[in-house]
Design a protein around this motif. Structure first.
Motif, short mmCIF file in Angstrom:
data_model
loop_
_atom_site.label_atom_id
_atom_site.label_comp_id
_atom_site.label_asym_id
_atom_site.label_seq_id
_atom_site.Cartn_x
_atom_site.Cartn_y
_atom_site.Cartn_z
N PHE A 208 -9.28 23.47 9.23
CA PHE A 208 -9.45 23.66 7.79
C PHE A 208 -8.26 23.07 7.04
O PHE A 208 -7.17 22.92 7.59
N TYR A 209 -8.50 22.74 5.78
CA TYR A 209 -7.43 22.22 4.94
C TYR A 209 -7.67 22.69 3.52
O TYR A 209 -8.74 23.17 3.17
N ARG A 210 -6.62 22.57 2.69
CA ARG A 210 -6.76 22.94 1.29
C ARG A 210 -7.36 21.78 0.51
O ARG A 210 -6.99 20.62 0.70
N ASP A 211 -8.25 22.10 -0.37
CA ASP A 211 -9.00 21.11 -1.15
C ASP A 211 -8.11 20.52 -2.24
O ASP A 211 -7.75 21.22 -3.19
N PRO A 212 -7.74 19.24 -2.15
CA PRO A 212 -6.92 18.63 -3.20
C PRO A 212 -7.77 18.26 -4.42
O PRO A 212 -8.67 17.43 -4.32
N GLN A 213 -7.47 18.86 -5.55
CA GLN A 213 -8.23 18.64 -6.78
C GLN A 213 -7.39 17.78 -7.72
O GLN A 213 -6.41 18.24 -8.29
N VAL A 214 -7.79 16.53 -7.85
CA VAL A 214 -7.03 15.57 -8.65
C VAL A 214 -7.29 15.84 -10.13
O VAL A 214 -8.41 15.71 -10.61
N GLN A 215 -6.21 16.20 -10.87
CA GLN A 215 -6.36 16.63 -12.25
C GLN A 215 -5.72 15.68 -13.25
O GLN A 215 -5.86 15.87 -14.46
N ASP A 216 -5.00 14.68 -12.77
CA ASP A 216 -4.38 13.72 -13.66
C ASP A 216 -4.17 12.43 -12.88
O ASP A 216 -4.54 12.33 -11.71
N GLU A 217 -3.57 11.45 -13.51
CA GLU A 217 -3.43 10.12 -12.91
C GLU A 217 -2.63 10.19 -11.60
O GLU A 217 -1.61 10.88 -11.51
N LEU A 218 -3.10 9.45 -10.61
CA LEU A 218 -2.42 9.38 -9.33
C LEU A 218 -1.38 8.27 -9.37
O LEU A 218 -1.71 7.09 -9.54
N THR A 219 -0.14 8.63 -9.21
CA THR A 219 0.96 7.68 -9.14
C THR A 219 1.68 7.85 -7.81
O THR A 219 1.61 8.92 -7.20
N ALA A 220 2.36 6.81 -7.37
CA ALA A 220 3.05 6.87 -6.08
C ALA A 220 4.12 7.95 -6.11
O ALA A 220 4.84 8.11 -7.09
N SER A 221 4.23 8.71 -5.01
CA SER A 221 5.17 9.83 -4.94
C SER A 221 6.36 9.55 -4.04
O SER A 221 7.42 10.16 -4.18
N GLY A 222 6.20 8.66 -3.05
CA GLY A 222 7.27 8.38 -2.11
C GLY A 222 7.40 9.40 -0.99
O GLY A 222 8.31 9.31 -0.16
N ASP A 223 6.48 10.37 -0.92
CA ASP A 223 6.59 11.44 0.07
C ASP A 223 6.47 10.91 1.50
O ASP A 223 7.30 11.24 2.35
N VAL A 224 5.48 10.08 1.76
CA VAL A 224 5.30 9.55 3.11
C VAL A 224 6.43 8.57 3.46
O VAL A 224 6.92 8.55 4.59
N ALA A 225 6.86 7.78 2.50
CA ALA A 225 7.95 6.84 2.75
C ALA A 225 9.22 7.57 3.18
O ALA A 225 9.93 7.12 4.09
N ALA A 226 9.49 8.71 2.57
CA ALA A 226 10.69 9.48 2.93
C ALA A 226 10.60 9.96 4.38
O ALA A 226 11.62 9.99 5.10
N GLU A 227 9.41 10.34 4.81
CA GLU A 227 9.24 10.74 6.21
C GLU A 227 9.52 9.57 7.15
O GLU A 227 10.22 9.71 8.15
N LEU A 228 8.97 8.41 6.83
CA LEU A 228 9.16 7.24 7.69
C LEU A 228 10.62 6.82 7.76
O LEU A 228 11.10 6.38 8.82
#
Length: 328
Positions: free
Chosen positions: A100-120
């Motif tokens: 199971f996972y939490r349902d991501p509900q997009v409520q505004d414009e999607l802009t790059a966050s850099g979250d995955v890049a920081a992990e890499l």
């Protein structure tokens, strides 16, 4: 002669010590963990766990090293669930599995966050392989409460993923995980759009791009459209449906590289290197294609497995590629 590359689709199980430590830390931390607001002790625990799974891949002799996606509690939905403009909804079922996972509900414009890049960037090993959900699967797992149009939403997801890739450190390969192409295949109006979205994401990197599909074979029409995407390889689940996957390859062709899901990412039975080699040879001998490179990989993510079985499967993949090099 086909060059065999041992790798995985990522999404690893947390080491046992990390499960206990992170459970205690998260229980005491105040703040919004869902949005990625993690305290220094949690960040440190994830880094030590990340080092463990990177070392496991290196010790197994894998040819591509993934970060492991240990923070991805919501699996493929993770890049959206930590986004500032996304509200994480309730728990929903993850495809047809008991996950199971939490349902991501997009409520505004999607802009790059850099979250995955920081992990890499926190990985000190290589050659590195980045892992992302494909745009079609991510749009399938999310709820659109902003864009209001299926095509526009898919475009926005593709642009968002491309923006994330722009911040990535150097990587040799990118695996785009697209199980929704199998589990919830696009309809006639969306098939071309899905292929174009994948193409746009792939264009954001100079690395080799593999669109990895699993939990069955891709429906024929969807596969034909996917072949239009400018990617380096398509991944096939030869554990769940080998015959139909081979049919797609021989009927519609494929790229000059291939990813072969020849290890079961959900079953604790550990395949021997010889079994992995036999499965790979069956594909190479029966496909009406010559491949420059073939990725030996698990058919699905590996988070389903106990840690000891996960590590054993890494070793078997590494050993299988070595056997192939010796016998070639």
């Amino acid at each position: 002669m086909t060059d065999l590359i041992a790798t995985t689709p990522g999404l690893y199980p947390l080491p046992d010590w990390a499960k206990d430590e992170l459970s205690e830390l998260k229980g005491h931390q105040k703040g919004d963990l869902i949005s990625g607001d993690e305290g220094p002790e949690i960040v440190d625990a994830y880094q030590r766990a990340r080092n463990d799974v990177v070392d496991a891949q290196t010790d197994a002799g894998l040819d591509r090293v993934v970060e492991g996606q240990l923070r991805w509690d919501d699996m493929l939905a993770h890049p959206l669930t930590v986004h500032d403009n996304v509200e994480t909804g309730g728990i929903v079922r993850y495809y047809d599995n008991n996950n199971f996972y939490r349902d991501p509900q997009v409520q505004d414009e999607l802009t790059a966050s850099g979250d995955v890049a920081a992990e890499l960037e926190s990985v000190d090993a290589g050659p590195q392989q980045a892992v992302l959900p494909g745009p079609y699967s991510l749009s399938d797992l999310a709820t659109d409460e902003h864009y209001g149009d299926e095509a526009e939403f898919l475009d926005a997801i593709a642009d968002y993923l491309a923006g994330e890739i722009d911040a990535f450190p150097s990587h040799e390969t990118l695996f785009l995980l697209e199980p929704s192409l199998v589990e919830n295949a696009p309809d006639d109006d969306t098939q071309e759009l899905a292929s174009e979205a994948i193409d746009r994401v792939a264009d954001a990197t100079d690395a080799d791009v593999v669109v990895h599909t699993y939990w069955g074979a891709i429906p024929e029409k969807t596969y034909a459209y996917l072949m239009d995407a400018d990617v380096d390889a398509i991944g096939f689940d030869f554990v769940t449906d080998a015959d139909e996957s081979l049919y797609n390859i021989n009927e519609y062709g494929t790229k000059n590289q291939i990813a072969m899901g020849v290890v079961d990412g959900q079953n604790t039975l550990v395949e021997s290197p010889e079994t992995i080699r036999d499965r790979a040879d069956w594909v190479l001998e029966n496909a009406h294609e010559e491949f420059d490179q073939a990725y030996l990989t698990a058919n699905t993510e590996l988070f389903y497995l106990p840690v000891n079985k996960f590590e054993d499967k890494l070793q078997a993949l590494g050993d299988a590629a070595t056997l192939a090099e010796v016998d070639a």
